[in-house]
Design an enzyme around this catalytic site. Structure first.
Site, short mmCIF file in Angstrom:
data_model
loop_
_atom_site.label_atom_id
_atom_site.label_comp_id
_atom_site.label_asym_id
_atom_site.label_seq_id
_atom_site.Cartn_x
_atom_site.Cartn_y
_atom_site.Cartn_z
N ARG A 147 0.64 -15.44 3.17
CA ARG A 147 -0.70 -15.11 3.68
C ARG A 147 -1.65 -14.84 2.53
O ARG A 147 -1.27 -14.21 1.54
CB ARG A 147 -0.60 -13.86 4.57
N ARG B 75 -6.62 -3.45 1.69
CA ARG B 75 -6.15 -3.22 3.07
C ARG B 75 -5.59 -1.80 3.21
O ARG B 75 -5.81 -1.14 4.22
CB ARG B 75 -5.07 -4.25 3.43
N ARG C 21 6.47 -11.16 1.50
CA ARG C 21 6.47 -11.79 2.82
C ARG C 21 6.16 -13.29 2.74
O ARG C 21 5.26 -13.72 2.04
CB ARG C 21 5.44 -11.12 3.73
N LYS D 111 5.20 -3.52 11.80
CA LYS D 111 4.70 -3.52 13.18
C LYS D 111 5.00 -4.85 13.88
O LYS D 111 5.52 -4.88 14.99
CB LYS D 111 3.18 -3.26 13.21
N ARG E 237 -7.74 0.19 15.42
CA ARG E 237 -7.70 0.36 13.97
C ARG E 237 -8.74 1.35 13.48
O ARG E 237 -8.86 1.59 12.29
CB ARG E 237 -7.98 -0.98 13.32
P1 AP5 Z 1 5.54 -7.11 9.14
O1 AP5 Z 1 6.36 -6.82 10.34
O2 AP5 Z 1 4.84 -8.42 9.07
O3 AP5 Z 1 4.52 -5.89 8.88
P2 AP5 Z 1 3.18 -5.49 9.62
O4 AP5 Z 1 3.16 -4.01 9.76
O5 AP5 Z 1 3.02 -6.28 10.89
O6 AP5 Z 1 2.16 -5.95 8.50
P3 AP5 Z 1 0.79 -6.76 8.59
O7 AP5 Z 1 0.47 -7.10 7.18
O8 AP5 Z 1 0.85 -7.91 9.55
O9 AP5 Z 1 -0.15 -5.67 9.16
P4 AP5 Z 1 -1.65 -5.53 9.02
O10 AP5 Z 1 -1.90 -4.42 9.97
O11 AP5 Z 1 -2.20 -5.38 7.67
O12 AP5 Z 1 -2.17 -6.99 9.42
P5 AP5 Z 1 -2.68 -7.65 10.77
O13 AP5 Z 1 -2.01 -8.96 10.87
O14 AP5 Z 1 -2.64 -6.70 11.91
O15 AP5 Z 1 6.47 -6.93 7.85
C1 AP5 Z 1 5.99 -7.17 6.54
C2 AP5 Z 1 7.13 -7.73 5.68
O16 AP5 Z 1 8.14 -6.73 5.53
C3 AP5 Z 1 7.83 -8.97 6.27
O17 AP5 Z 1 8.22 -9.82 5.22
C4 AP5 Z 1 9.09 -8.37 6.96
O18 AP5 Z 1 10.15 -9.30 6.97
C5 AP5 Z 1 9.40 -7.17 6.06
N1 AP5 Z 1 9.96 -6.03 6.78
C6 AP5 Z 1 9.55 -5.52 7.97
N2 AP5 Z 1 10.26 -4.43 8.29
C7 AP5 Z 1 11.15 -4.24 7.28
C8 AP5 Z 1 12.17 -3.27 7.02
N3 AP5 Z 1 12.40 -2.25 7.88
N4 AP5 Z 1 12.88 -3.38 5.87
C9 AP5 Z 1 12.63 -4.39 4.98
N5 AP5 Z 1 11.69 -5.35 5.17
C10 AP5 Z 1 10.95 -5.27 6.31
O19 AP5 Z 1 -4.24 -7.84 10.42
C11 AP5 Z 1 -4.67 -8.76 9.44
C12 AP5 Z 1 -6.19 -8.69 9.35
O20 AP5 Z 1 -6.78 -9.05 10.62
C13 AP5 Z 1 -6.78 -7.30 9.05
O21 AP5 Z 1 -6.79 -7.02 7.66
C14 AP5 Z 1 -8.18 -7.44 9.63
O22 AP5 Z 1 -9.02 -8.19 8.79
C15 AP5 Z 1 -7.94 -8.27 10.90
N6 AP5 Z 1 -7.66 -7.42 12.06
C16 AP5 Z 1 -6.50 -7.37 12.78
N7 AP5 Z 1 -6.60 -6.47 13.77
C17 AP5 Z 1 -7.85 -5.95 13.68
C18 AP5 Z 1 -8.53 -4.95 14.43
N8 AP5 Z 1 -7.96 -4.30 15.45
N9 AP5 Z 1 -9.81 -4.64 14.06
C19 AP5 Z 1 -10.41 -5.29 13.03
N10 AP5 Z 1 -9.80 -6.22 12.28
C20 AP5 Z 1 -8.53 -6.55 12.60
#
Ligand code: AP5
Length: 224
Positions: A160, A171, A127, A16, A91
């Site tokens: 991270r 997660r 990552r 994402k 979410r």
């Molecule tokens: P990346 O693009 O970073 O993936 P992502 O989907 O953004 O993964 P996240 O781990 O950031 O998502 P998340 O939803 O768990 O965390 P968030 O930060 O929102 O890609 C991942 C890896 O894969 C990278 O190394 C990239 O290079 C690689 N990659 C990408 N695409 C690829 C492809 N096609 N092929 C190969 N490699 C690829 O949230 C973190 C925390 O914040 C949550 O756990 C929660 O505690 C809190 N939080 C955030 N939002 C909320 C909310 N709305 N409500 C409550 N708590 C929240």
């Protein structure tokens, strides 16, 4: 072109953040990443960051009221732009209902990036990010030229805390339980699209761009 809000829906590691950054630039959307905003608050040690830190490190969801406040503020301050790309919000159903109200007349669509669990694990454990310039790497799929060092600015790369295997499992559990039901929520409103996120970054970007173009066309037809 009609202003709209697009949600990138998908499990941790679906890509994402990677895709939203580029789509935001290419399509002139305001990119809102609740994860990035919360991590910045944690790093700055603000009251919000202190509240969120332990919850995030455990892989749980930060309280809806805190996140809704952040997103509401960004939506209000982004007027006049092409629209919003939401990454990590909503979410759960409470957040989705909040967004319905906060978006007002803005049409809201969800694009679900679907990725196999084995692939998600590899992406998350592999990552690394640069704490200085924010660039994201992956030791399996897009490694830096020099191990552990950012190509762009030479800083030491970091991992991270929530990318440890036991936290990743939690997660993913939280995602299945709380976020996946949003598929039904948006599908029932005819505002739901899917893309295969198992392919490489470029192929997924092309698919997402095609879905956004499709959404634009449907909005234009509806406005005629
Ligand atoms: P990346 O693009 O970073 O993936 P992502 O989907 O953004 O993964 P996240 O781990 O950031 O998502 P998340 O939803 O768990 O965390 P968030 O930060 O929102 O890609 C991942 C890896 O894969 C990278 O190394 C990239 O290079 C690689 N990659 C990408 N695409 C690829 C492809 N096609 N092929 C190969 N490699 C690829 O949230 C973190 C925390 O914040 C949550 O756990 C929660 O505690 C809190 N939080 C955030 N939002 C909320 C909310 N709305 N409500 C409550 N708590 C929240």
């Amino acid at each position: 072109m009609t202003s709209l809000a697009i949600i990138l829906l998908g499990p941790p590691g679906a890509g994402k953040g990677t895709q939203a950054k580029r789509l935001g630039r290419e399509f002139d959307f305001v990119h809102i990443s609740t994860g990035d905003i919360l991590r910045a608050e944690v790093q700055k040690g603000t009251a919000l960051g202190k509240q969120a830190k332990e919850i995030m490190e455990a892989g749980e969801l930060v309280p809806d009221s805190l996140v809704a406040e952040i997103v509401g503020g960004r939506l209000r301050s982004g007027n006049g732009k092409r629209g919003f790309l939401l990454d990590g919000f909503p979410r759960n159903l409470v957040q989705a209902e909040y967004l319905e109200g906060a978006a007002g007349d803005l049409p809201v669509f969800a694009i679900h990036i679907q990725v196999e669990e084995e692939q998600l694990f590899k992406r998350l454990t592999g990552r690394r990010h640069c704490p200085n310039c924010g660039r994201i790497y992956n030791v399996y799929f897009s490694p830096p030229e020099r191990e552990g060092i950012c190509n762009a600015c030479g800083s030491a790369l970091m991992q991270r805390k929530d990318d440890q295997p036991e936290v990743i499992r939690e997660r993913l559990r939280v995602y299945r339980e709380q976020t996946e039901p949003l598929v039904g929520f948006y599908a029932s409103r005819d505002a739901y699209f899917e893309v295969d996120g198992n392919e490489g970054v470029e192929a997924v970007f092309e698919e997402l761009s095609a879905r956004i173009a499709q959404i634009d066309q449907s909005l234009e037809r509806a406005s005629r």
